[in-house]
Design a protein around this motif. Structure first.
Motif, PDB file in Angstrom:
ATOM      1  N   PRO A  76       0.814  -1.224   0.000  1.00 51.22           N
ATOM      2  CA  PRO A  76       0.000   0.000   0.000  1.00 51.22           C
ATOM      3  C   PRO A  76       0.849   1.277   0.000  1.00 51.22           C
ATOM      4  O   PRO A  76       0.522   2.254  -0.663  1.00 51.22           O
ATOM      5  CB  PRO A  76      -0.829  -0.103   1.285  1.00 51.22           C
ATOM      6  N   ASP A  77       1.975   1.241   0.728  1.00 52.29           N
ATOM      7  CA  ASP A  77       2.856   2.401   0.773  1.00 52.29           C
ATOM      8  C   ASP A  77       3.531   2.619  -0.578  1.00 52.29           C
ATOM      9  O   ASP A  77       3.788   3.758  -0.977  1.00 52.29           O
ATOM     10  CB  ASP A  77       3.896   2.233   1.877  1.00 52.29           C
ATOM     11  N   LEU A  78       3.804   1.531  -1.315  1.00 55.29           N
ATOM     12  CA  LEU A  78       4.373   1.664  -2.660  1.00 55.29           C
ATOM     13  C   LEU A  78       3.440   2.483  -3.543  1.00 55.29           C
ATOM     14  O   LEU A  78       3.883   3.375  -4.276  1.00 55.29           O
ATOM     15  CB  LEU A  78       4.621   0.293  -3.286  1.00 55.29           C
ATOM     16  N   HIS A  79       2.154   2.222  -3.477  1.00 57.87           N
ATOM     17  CA  HIS A  79       1.195   2.972  -4.299  1.00 57.87           C
ATOM     18  C   HIS A  79       1.164   4.447  -3.906  1.00 57.87           C
ATOM     19  O   HIS A  79       1.071   5.326  -4.759  1.00 57.87           O
ATOM     20  CB  HIS A  79      -0.199   2.340  -4.204  1.00 57.87           C
ATOM     21  N   ARG A  80       1.271   4.720  -2.621  1.00 59.18           N
ATOM     22  CA  ARG A  80       1.329   6.116  -2.163  1.00 59.18           C
ATOM     23  C   ARG A  80       2.582   6.802  -2.705  1.00 59.18           C
ATOM     24  O   ARG A  80       2.524   7.910  -3.248  1.00 59.18           O
ATOM     25  CB  ARG A  80       1.335   6.171  -0.628  1.00 59.18           C
ATOM     26  N   VAL A  81       3.732   6.128  -2.586  1.00 51.63           N
ATOM     27  CA  VAL A  81       4.993   6.707  -3.051  1.00 51.63           C
ATOM     28  C   VAL A  81       4.969   6.891  -4.571  1.00 51.63           C
ATOM     29  O   VAL A  81       5.451   7.902  -5.085  1.00 51.63           O
ATOM     30  CB  VAL A  81       6.187   5.849  -2.577  1.00 51.63           C
ATOM     31  N   MET A  82       4.388   5.946  -5.303  1.00 45.88           N
ATOM     32  CA  MET A  82       4.335   6.075  -6.769  1.00 45.88           C
ATOM     33  C   MET A  82       3.460   7.253  -7.204  1.00 45.88           C
ATOM     34  O   MET A  82       3.705   7.838  -8.257  1.00 45.88           O
ATOM     35  CB  MET A  82       3.870   4.779  -7.420  1.00 45.88           C
ATOM     36  N   ARG A  83       2.461   7.607  -6.408  1.00 41.75           N
ATOM     37  CA  ARG A  83       1.679   8.810  -6.733  1.00 41.75           C
ATOM     38  C   ARG A  83       2.558  10.060  -6.615  1.00 41.75           C
ATOM     39  O   ARG A  83       2.357  11.045  -7.312  1.00 41.75           O
ATOM     40  CB  ARG A  83       0.452   8.923  -5.831  1.00 41.75           C
ATOM     41  N   LEU A  84       3.557  10.011  -5.730  1.00 40.73           N
ATOM     42  CA  LEU A  84       4.488  11.128  -5.562  1.00 40.73           C
ATOM     43  C   LEU A  84       5.584  11.131  -6.627  1.00 40.73           C
ATOM     44  O   LEU A  84       5.950  12.176  -7.150  1.00 40.73           O
ATOM     45  CB  LEU A  84       5.151  11.070  -4.181  1.00 40.73           C
ATOM     46  N   THR A  85       6.118   9.942  -6.933  1.00 47.45           N
ATOM     47  CA  THR A  85       7.280   9.857  -7.815  1.00 47.45           C
ATOM     48  C   THR A  85       6.937   9.731  -9.288  1.00 47.45           C
ATOM     49  O   THR A  85       7.803   9.952 -10.134  1.00 47.45           O
ATOM     50  CB  THR A  85       8.153   8.640  -7.452  1.00 47.45           C
ATOM     51  N   GLY A  86       5.714   9.354  -9.601  1.00 48.76           N
ATOM     52  CA  GLY A  86       5.418   9.026 -10.992  1.00 48.76           C
ATOM     53  C   GLY A  86       5.976   7.647 -11.285  1.00 48.76           C
ATOM     54  O   GLY A  86       6.166   6.832 -10.384  1.00 48.76           O
ATOM     55  N   ASP A  87       6.251   7.407 -12.562  1.00 49.24           N
ATOM     56  CA  ASP A  87       6.787   6.095 -12.922  1.00 49.24           C
ATOM     57  C   ASP A  87       7.929   6.275 -13.920  1.00 49.24           C
ATOM     58  O   ASP A  87       8.393   7.376 -14.151  1.00 49.24           O
ATOM     59  CB  ASP A  87       5.680   5.189 -13.470  1.00 49.24           C
ATOM     60  N   GLY A  88       8.363   5.210 -14.507  1.00 46.54           N
ATOM     61  CA  GLY A  88       9.495   5.261 -15.425  1.00 46.54           C
ATOM     62  C   GLY A  88       9.115   5.456 -16.882  1.00 46.54           C
ATOM     63  O   GLY A  88       9.979   5.380 -17.753  1.00 46.54           O
ATOM     64  N   SER A  89       7.838   5.699 -17.161  1.00 48.58           N
ATOM     65  CA  SER A  89       7.428   5.852 -18.559  1.00 48.58           C
ATOM     66  C   SER A  89       8.032   7.114 -19.168  1.00 48.58           C
ATOM     67  O   SER A  89       8.138   8.145 -18.508  1.00 48.58           O
ATOM     68  CB  SER A  89       5.901   5.895 -18.662  1.00 48.58           C
ATOM     69  N   LYS A  90       8.473   6.969 -20.433  1.00 48.24           N
ATOM     70  CA  LYS A  90       9.083   8.100 -21.127  1.00 48.24           C
ATOM     71  C   LYS A  90       8.559   8.190 -22.559  1.00 48.24           C
ATOM     72  O   LYS A  90       8.244   7.186 -23.180  1.00 48.24           O
ATOM     73  CB  LYS A  90      10.609   7.960 -21.174  1.00 48.24           C
ATOM     74  N   TYR A  91       8.511   9.409 -23.051  1.00 43.70           N
ATOM     75  CA  TYR A  91       8.205   9.654 -24.454  1.00 43.70           C
ATOM     76  C   TYR A  91       9.462   9.385 -25.276  1.00 43.70           C
ATOM     77  O   TYR A  91      10.573   9.376 -24.732  1.00 43.70           O
ATOM     78  CB  TYR A  91       7.747  11.101 -24.654  1.00 43.70           C
ATOM     79  N   PRO A  92       9.316   9.200 -26.586  1.00 48.76           N
ATOM     80  CA  PRO A  92      10.498   8.963 -27.425  1.00 48.76           C
ATOM     81  C   PRO A  92      11.564  10.064 -27.323  1.00 48.76           C
ATOM     82  O   PRO A  92      12.746   9.793 -27.507  1.00 48.76           O
ATOM     83  CB  PRO A  92       9.932   8.894 -28.841  1.00 48.76           C
ATOM     84  N   ASP A  93      11.163  11.285 -27.003  1.00 47.50           N
ATOM     85  CA  ASP A  93      12.146  12.375 -26.904  1.00 47.50           C
ATOM     86  C   ASP A  93      12.835  12.426 -25.532  1.00 47.50           C
ATOM     87  O   ASP A  93      13.646  13.313 -25.273  1.00 47.50           O
ATOM     88  CB  ASP A  93      11.504  13.727 -27.226  1.00 47.50           C
ATOM     89  N   GLY A  94      12.521  11.482 -24.622  1.00 45.30           N
ATOM     90  CA  GLY A  94      13.197  11.405 -23.325  1.00 45.30           C
ATOM     91  C   GLY A  94      12.437  12.007 -22.161  1.00 45.30           C
ATOM     92  O   GLY A  94      12.802  11.799 -21.015  1.00 45.30           O
ATOM     93  N   ARG A  95      11.359  12.786 -22.441  1.00 44.80           N
ATOM     94  CA  ARG A  95      10.571  13.348 -21.340  1.00 44.80           C
ATOM     95  C   ARG A  95       9.820  12.231 -20.617  1.00 44.80           C
ATOM     96  O   ARG A  95       9.436  11.243 -21.216  1.00 44.80           O
ATOM     97  CB  ARG A  95       9.534  14.346 -21.876  1.00 44.80           C
ATOM     98  N   TYR A  96       9.623  12.432 -19.303  1.00 45.44           N
ATOM     99  CA  TYR A  96       8.863  11.455 -18.532  1.00 45.44           C
ATOM    100  C   TYR A  96       7.380  11.580 -18.851  1.00 45.44           C
ATOM    101  O   TYR A  96       6.841  12.690 -18.935  1.00 45.44           O
ATOM    102  CB  TYR A  96       9.075  11.655 -17.031  1.00 45.44           C
ATOM    103  N   GLY A  97       6.714  10.444 -18.999  1.00 45.89           N
ATOM    104  CA  GLY A  97       5.265  10.433 -19.216  1.00 45.89           C
ATOM    105  C   GLY A  97       4.526  10.845 -17.960  1.00 45.89           C
ATOM    106  O   GLY A  97       3.576  11.609 -18.002  1.00 45.89           O
TER     107      GLY A  97
END
Length: 187
Positions: A76-97
């Motif tokens: 449950p704490d992982l889900h809370r932290v992921m709302r703060l950190t976002g995730d590792g998804s990136k657009y082709p130009d390198g920006r984070y999704g």
């Protein structure tokens, strides 16, 4: 009697139902992956103008990376932290999704003679590394920057630029890492 290996089918079924296959044996042993060498220093990123200083001794000429590690205690704490950190998804130009809450950190590295080797503000965002613990705990790492260092003693100063109260009561560390699978640089 024909011997059939049911592990691939079993692994697929376990993955479908959320299980984790820790290891399988197919007649060979894979070398255990080596953990990156690192130094971790606690930092409170919820307050502005928090500052930490640490001295490190470098023994090999190589590239070193700086990360902000944000820890979680359980699922449950992982889900809370992921709302703060976002995730590792990136657009082709390198920006984070999904970059999450951006945390600007000022990092300054000086050698023993006082010469500034690195002086940058890095915006920690998204997730670059997901480290796992033993009891459903772990951390999410965000890249802050990096520098090439030669052998010697260095002082690293890290300061928060703005307050991010969303991270109050969330354990964080600043990490200096290199990966042992990389070769030292030639002088």
């Amino acid at each position: 009697m024909k011997h059939t290996n049911v592990m691939p089918r079993l692994a697929w079924i376990l993955c479908l139902y959320g299980g984790i296959v820790a290891s399988t044996s197919y007649g060979f042993e894979a070398a255990a992956p080596q953990k990156p060498q690192e130094v971790n220093v606690p930092i409170d990123i919820s307050r502005s103008e928090t500052s930490i200083t640490t001295d490190i001794k470098i023994t090999e000429h190589r590239s070193y990376n700086f990360y902000l590690n944000i820890y979680y205690k359980d699922s449950p704490d992982l889900h809370r932290v992921m709302r703060l950190t976002g995730d590792g998804s990136k657009y082709p130009d390198g920006r984070y999704g999904r970059p999450g809450i951006v945390v600007p950190l000022h990092v300054k590295v000086t050698n023993t003679s006082g010469t500034v080797v690195y002086d940058e503000i890095g915006n920690a965002q998204g997730v670059d590394i997901h480290g796992f613990g033993r009891d459903k705990d772990g951390y999410l790492s965000r890249l802050v920057g990096g520098v090439e260092l030669r052998p010697g003693v260095y002082r690293i100063q890290v300061s928060t630029i703005k307050k991010t109260p969303e991270f109050f009561d969330t354990r964080c560390t600043f990490s200096i890492r290199w990966h042992p699978n990389t070769e030292p640089l030639a002088d």
